[in-house]
Design a protein around this motif. Structure first.
Motif, PDB file in Angstrom:
ATOM      1  N   THR A 230       0.621  -1.284  -0.108  1.00 36.56           N
ATOM      2  CA  THR A 230      -0.059   0.035  -0.025  1.00 36.56           C
ATOM      3  C   THR A 230       1.003   1.151   0.038  1.00 36.56           C
ATOM      4  O   THR A 230       0.680   2.271  -0.763  1.00 36.56           O
ATOM      5  CB  THR A 230      -0.883  -0.038   1.164  1.00 36.56           C
ATOM      6  N   ASP A 231       2.004   1.303   0.723  1.00 35.82           N
ATOM      7  CA  ASP A 231       2.793   2.559   0.900  1.00 35.82           C
ATOM      8  C   ASP A 231       3.527   2.495  -0.642  1.00 35.82           C
ATOM      9  O   ASP A 231       3.833   3.749  -1.133  1.00 35.82           O
ATOM     10  CB  ASP A 231       3.994   1.897   1.894  1.00 35.82           C
ATOM     11  N   LYS A 232       3.759   1.311  -1.248  1.00 39.94           N
ATOM     12  CA  LYS A 232       4.366   1.739  -2.554  1.00 39.94           C
ATOM     13  C   LYS A 232       3.421   2.299  -3.582  1.00 39.94           C
ATOM     14  O   LYS A 232       3.856   3.081  -4.345  1.00 39.94           O
ATOM     15  CB  LYS A 232       4.783   0.182  -3.194  1.00 39.94           C
ATOM     16  N   LEU A 233       2.068   1.802  -3.469  1.00 38.09           N
ATOM     17  CA  LEU A 233       0.970   2.396  -4.450  1.00 38.09           C
ATOM     18  C   LEU A 233       0.734   3.709  -4.136  1.00 38.09           C
ATOM     19  O   LEU A 233       0.600   4.464  -4.943  1.00 38.09           O
ATOM     20  CB  LEU A 233      -0.199   1.476  -4.291  1.00 38.09           C
ATOM     21  N   ALA A 234       0.814   3.980  -2.845  1.00 36.26           N
ATOM     22  CA  ALA A 234       0.724   5.551  -2.388  1.00 36.26           C
ATOM     23  C   ALA A 234       1.679   6.312  -3.191  1.00 36.26           C
ATOM     24  O   ALA A 234       1.525   7.455  -3.462  1.00 36.26           O
ATOM     25  CB  ALA A 234       0.437   5.600  -0.654  1.00 36.26           C
ATOM     26  N   ALA A 235       2.952   6.037  -3.149  1.00 35.55           N
ATOM     27  CA  ALA A 235       4.063   6.488  -3.592  1.00 35.55           C
ATOM     28  C   ALA A 235       3.692   6.723  -5.146  1.00 35.55           C
ATOM     29  O   ALA A 235       3.988   7.884  -5.413  1.00 35.55           O
ATOM     30  CB  ALA A 235       5.385   6.020  -3.245  1.00 35.55           C
ATOM     31  N   LEU A 236       3.343   5.700  -5.821  1.00 24.79           N
ATOM     32  CA  LEU A 236       3.202   5.501  -7.149  1.00 24.79           C
ATOM     33  C   LEU A 236       2.136   6.534  -7.540  1.00 24.79           C
ATOM     34  O   LEU A 236       2.164   7.328  -8.528  1.00 24.79           O
ATOM     35  CB  LEU A 236       2.714   4.310  -7.673  1.00 24.79           C
ATOM     36  N   LYS A 237       0.971   6.634  -6.622  1.00 24.63           N
ATOM     37  CA  LYS A 237      -0.157   7.701  -7.057  1.00 24.63           C
ATOM     38  C   LYS A 237       0.503   8.978  -6.971  1.00 24.63           C
ATOM     39  O   LYS A 237      -0.059   9.858  -7.657  1.00 24.63           O
ATOM     40  CB  LYS A 237      -1.227   7.312  -5.811  1.00 24.63           C
ATOM     41  N   GLY A 238       1.250   9.344  -6.005  1.00 24.07           N
ATOM     42  CA  GLY A 238       1.944  10.725  -5.792  1.00 24.07           C
ATOM     43  C   GLY A 238       2.494  11.076  -7.064  1.00 24.07           C
ATOM     44  O   GLY A 238       2.548  12.244  -7.651  1.00 24.07           O
ATOM     45  N   ARG A 239       3.409   9.978  -7.574  1.00 28.21           N
ATOM     46  CA  ARG A 239       4.092  10.513  -8.777  1.00 28.21           C
ATOM     47  C   ARG A 239       3.386  10.617 -10.107  1.00 28.21           C
ATOM     48  O   ARG A 239       3.551  11.548 -10.771  1.00 28.21           O
ATOM     49  CB  ARG A 239       5.240   9.365  -8.887  1.00 28.21           C
TER      50      ARG A 239
ATOM     51  N   GLU B   8       0.110  11.841  -9.933  1.00 30.79           N
ATOM     52  CA  GLU B   8      -0.316  13.080  -9.802  1.00 30.79           C
ATOM     53  C   GLU B   8       0.532  14.159 -10.268  1.00 30.79           C
ATOM     54  O   GLU B   8       0.151  14.972 -10.878  1.00 30.79           O
ATOM     55  CB  GLU B   8      -0.720  13.366  -8.295  1.00 30.79           C
ATOM     56  N   LYS B   9       1.726  13.990  -9.812  1.00 27.22           N
ATOM     57  CA  LYS B   9       2.793  15.075 -10.553  1.00 27.22           C
ATOM     58  C   LYS B   9       3.140  14.983 -11.926  1.00 27.22           C
ATOM     59  O   LYS B   9       3.122  15.678 -12.489  1.00 27.22           O
ATOM     60  CB  LYS B   9       4.475  14.475  -9.515  1.00 27.22           C
ATOM     61  N   ALA B  10       2.957  13.694 -12.349  1.00 29.86           N
ATOM     62  CA  ALA B  10       3.162  13.291 -13.792  1.00 29.86           C
ATOM     63  C   ALA B  10       1.906  14.216 -14.410  1.00 29.86           C
ATOM     64  O   ALA B  10       1.974  14.883 -15.565  1.00 29.86           O
ATOM     65  CB  ALA B  10       3.394  12.083 -14.007  1.00 29.86           C
ATOM     66  N   CYS B  11       0.824  13.994 -14.037  1.00 35.17           N
ATOM     67  CA  CYS B  11      -0.320  14.633 -14.753  1.00 35.17           C
ATOM     68  C   CYS B  11      -0.299  16.258 -14.642  1.00 35.17           C
ATOM     69  O   CYS B  11      -0.625  16.863 -15.561  1.00 35.17           O
ATOM     70  CB  CYS B  11      -1.505  14.359 -13.733  1.00 35.17           C
ATOM     71  N   MET B  12       0.157  16.914 -13.651  1.00 39.47           N
ATOM     72  CA  MET B  12       0.373  18.148 -13.479  1.00 39.47           C
ATOM     73  C   MET B  12       1.526  18.666 -14.509  1.00 39.47           C
ATOM     74  O   MET B  12       1.409  19.556 -15.240  1.00 39.47           O
ATOM     75  CB  MET B  12       0.829  18.666 -11.869  1.00 39.47           C
ATOM     76  N   LYS B  13       2.581  17.785 -14.664  1.00 36.97           N
ATOM     77  CA  LYS B  13       3.495  18.010 -15.674  1.00 36.97           C
ATOM     78  C   LYS B  13       3.057  18.010 -16.857  1.00 36.97           C
ATOM     79  O   LYS B  13       3.211  18.978 -17.615  1.00 36.97           O
ATOM     80  CB  LYS B  13       4.778  17.094 -15.514  1.00 36.97           C
ATOM     81  N   VAL B  14       2.053  16.997 -17.280  1.00 40.34           N
ATOM     82  CA  VAL B  14       1.611  16.950 -18.604  1.00 40.34           C
ATOM     83  C   VAL B  14       0.605  18.142 -18.947  1.00 40.34           C
ATOM     84  O   VAL B  14       0.618  18.805 -19.952  1.00 40.34           O
ATOM     85  CB  VAL B  14       1.024  15.525 -18.619  1.00 40.34           C
ATOM     86  N   ALA B  15      -0.243  18.602 -17.725  1.00 42.08           N
ATOM     87  CA  ALA B  15      -1.144  19.499 -17.896  1.00 42.08           C
ATOM     88  C   ALA B  15      -0.406  20.721 -18.409  1.00 42.08           C
ATOM     89  O   ALA B  15      -0.833  21.720 -18.863  1.00 42.08           O
ATOM     90  CB  ALA B  15      -2.092  19.570 -16.852  1.00 42.08           C
ATOM     91  N   LEU B  16       0.869  21.064 -17.677  1.00 40.77           N
ATOM     92  CA  LEU B  16       1.573  22.342 -17.787  1.00 40.77           C
ATOM     93  C   LEU B  16       2.714  22.266 -19.002  1.00 40.77           C
ATOM     94  O   LEU B  16       3.335  23.372 -19.157  1.00 40.77           O
ATOM     95  CB  LEU B  16       2.550  22.398 -16.370  1.00 40.77           C
ATOM     96  N   GLY B  17       2.708  21.210 -19.667  1.00 44.88           N
ATOM     97  CA  GLY B  17       3.316  21.179 -20.721  1.00 44.88           C
ATOM     98  C   GLY B  17       4.965  20.946 -20.541  1.00 44.88           C
ATOM     99  O   GLY B  17       5.619  21.059 -21.319  1.00 44.88           O
ATOM    100  N   ILE B  18       5.194  20.431 -19.342  1.00 45.19           N
ATOM    101  CA  ILE B  18       6.622  20.223 -19.064  1.00 45.19           C
ATOM    102  C   ILE B  18       7.084  18.799 -19.606  1.00 45.19           C
ATOM    103  O   ILE B  18       6.525  17.817 -19.471  1.00 45.19           O
ATOM    104  CB  ILE B  18       6.827  20.320 -17.484  1.00 45.19           C
TER     105      ILE B  18
END
Length: 179
Positions: free
Chosen positions: A158-167, A169-179
């Motif tokens: 579960t800890d690994k999945l939570a860390a994956l979820k966080g990454r 989420e960050k990837a989604c923000m990067k894609v949305a911002l065009g980074i």
């Protein structure tokens, strides 16, 4: 490509982009398979949510609202925005659905004493009784689903999945911002 261990805590010691490992084709296949497995798990969890919701005569999203309130409420109700954040939906959706749930007798909605603009939601005794009738069946299903995991393994997974979820989420923000 092997990397020398770098400290995760010190950004200055993070690997340079040119030193980061490049995923091999085999690893890309494993990543692709993992994403499909997660997507499939999500679909099956959704099916289970709809099953439990149907048992109460409500929709799947309404079930999720009840579960969020059940998990978050410590006795004085939970604000609409906290439930919306947990479910990754707009507060207006939670407001609309919670009003329907209130009409059906599943929850109470009261203005917060410190700020009347904030609505705090809590479950009714009726809801707790209905959830209790489903509890044994849910426990059996959870035991079946997670029978291969020892408690420590499940916590680590579960800890690994939570860390994956966080990454993700960050990837989604990067894609949305065009980074």
């Amino acid at each position: 490509m092997a990397l020398i261990s770098k400290s995760k805590d010190d950004p200055s010691e993070q690997a340079e982009p040119s030193q980061r490992p490049v995923f091999s084709r085999k690893n890309q296949d494993a990543v692709r398979r993992l994403t499909w497995e997660i997507a499939s798990i999500s679909v099956h969890l959704e099916e289970l949510r709809y099953f439990w919701a149907k048992a109460l005569g409500i929709s799947g999203p309404q079930w999720m609202i009840l579960m969020a309130i059940s998990d978050l409420d410590k006795g004085d109700g939970i604000p609409v925005n906290a439930v919306a954040k947990m479910l990754h939906v707009d507060s207006s959706f939670v407001t609309t659905q919670s009003k329907l749930l209130e009409k059906k007798g599943f929850m109470r909605r009261k203005p917060a004493p410190e700020d009347a603009r904030v609505v705090r939601m809590s479950l009714t005794d009726k809801t707790y009784k209905q959830l209790a009738t489903l509890a044994a069946q849910q426990d059996d299903i959870h035991d079946f689903i997670f029978e291969e995991f020892e408690e420590q393994e499940l916590v680590a997974f579960t800890d690994k999945l939570a860390a994956l979820k966080g990454r993700i989420e960050k990837a989604c923000m990067k894609v949305a911002l065009g980074i």
